[in-house]
Structure formats: C-alpha cells, structure tokens
Design an enzyme around this catalytic site. Structure first.
Site, PDB file in Angstrom:
ATOM      1  N   CYS A  18       0.818  -1.222   0.000  1.00  0.00           N
ATOM      2  CA  CYS A  18       0.000   0.000   0.000  1.00  0.00           C
ATOM      3  C   CYS A  18       0.846   1.264   0.000  1.00  0.00           C
ATOM      4  O   CYS A  18       2.007   1.263   0.383  1.00  0.00           O
ATOM      5  CB  CYS A  18      -0.928  -0.015   1.212  1.00  0.00           C
ATOM      6  SG  CYS A  18      -2.082  -1.396   1.148  1.00  0.00           S
ATOM      7  N   ASP A  19       0.214   2.343  -0.427  1.00  0.00           N
ATOM      8  CA  ASP A  19       0.868   3.647  -0.430  1.00  0.00           C
ATOM      9  C   ASP A  19       0.497   4.411   0.843  1.00  0.00           C
ATOM     10  O   ASP A  19      -0.166   3.872   1.731  1.00  0.00           O
ATOM     11  CB  ASP A  19       0.514   4.430  -1.699  1.00  0.00           C
ATOM     12  CG  ASP A  19      -0.978   4.712  -1.850  1.00  0.00           C
ATOM     13  OD1 ASP A  19      -1.726   4.635  -0.846  1.00  0.00           O
ATOM     14  OD2 ASP A  19      -1.400   5.013  -2.977  1.00  0.00           O
TER      15      ASP A  19
END
EC number: 3.1.2.28
Length: 150
Positions: A18-19
């Site tokens: 994930c960012d």
C-alpha cells in the site's frame, strides 16, 4: 482437479503493498495479475521452470514478453483485505495469449488486470507458436468460463 483449483486464487493485501493513503500502490495490481497466472500454471501442473526458466541453469528456447497490459481500479483495496483472484486465460492467435485477472472482495469486483504475452524464439526473437503445455492450460481453463465461486 477442477478448474477452480487453478483459476481462483487468494491474495492478502499487506502493509508493503500500500501507499501512504492506505490503498494498494497502483503497480501492484499488474504484479499480482502476473503472479496469479504464474501460480495458476504451477497448480495446473506445468513446471514453473518450463515457462520461466533460470537461464543460469538451462536455456529455454521460448520467452514470453509482455506486449500489452492494463489495470482498472473499481473500488479501494486496503491493507488487510482478502481478495479472490479469478484468472481467465485466452489464446488470441498462435503466438499471443491474454490473461485477464478479476479481483473480488466480499463478492464484489474491485479491480481487473489484463496482460498479453507473445511467444518468441529466444535467439531470433521471431514469433513462434505457444508451447503445447501452455495451450492445454488455456484450453482446460476455458472449459468453465463462468466460474461462479467468488
């Protein structure tokens, strides 16, 4: 073995996927799409090294470069989500095949990926026919085109 054994896989979304917004980083969808068809051929019974050889051990006569890819994001995919990945391989012509991947969360499609590979001779880089074992995987996968198990 039934087609769902090699056509419906699972993916758990991890922190590193994930960012900073807490959703998957865009490139991971194509990575997961490719990993899913790699896993699918292994489960089906094609030795991994026959399709993705280690050239330091033995040289394969065939390579499968990606010639087109797409990713569509239909809903947020977040850390901790458990996804089902449905694989739909399709032969386009004697030297091209496509693998569509549909990512499902709680029965809803949240993303889809498409990867098209070309079969090439490793030395000449000329197009060649898909190997028989890959053709069999594609054919067996298309026997049940309407998997409803997600």
């Amino acid at each position: 073995m039934k087609p769902s054994d090699w056509l419906i896989l699972q993916k758990k979304v991890r922190f590193g996927d994930c960012d900073s917004a807490g959703v998957i980083h865009f490139h991971n969808l194509l990575k997961w799409s490719h990993e899913a068809w790699e896993e699918s051929i292994e489960i089906y019974g094609i030795p991994y090294q026959d399709i993705f050889p280690d050239f330091s051990i033995r040289k394969s006569q065939i390579i499968f470069p990606i010639v087109n890819c797409e990713a569509n994001y239909l809903a947020p995919i977040k850390i901790g989500d458990l996804l089902k990945v449905k694989i739909y391989p399709h032969k386009i012509n004697p030297h091209l095949f496509r693998v569509n991947s549909f990512f499902m969360k709680n029965g809803n499609k949240v993303a889809e990926g498409k990867i098209i590979h070309c079969s090439l001779d490793v030395d000449s880089r000329n197009k060649i026919e898909l190997p028989d074992q890959l053709e069999r995987w594609i054919e067996a996968s298309n026997i049940s085109t309407n998997l409803k198990e997600c």
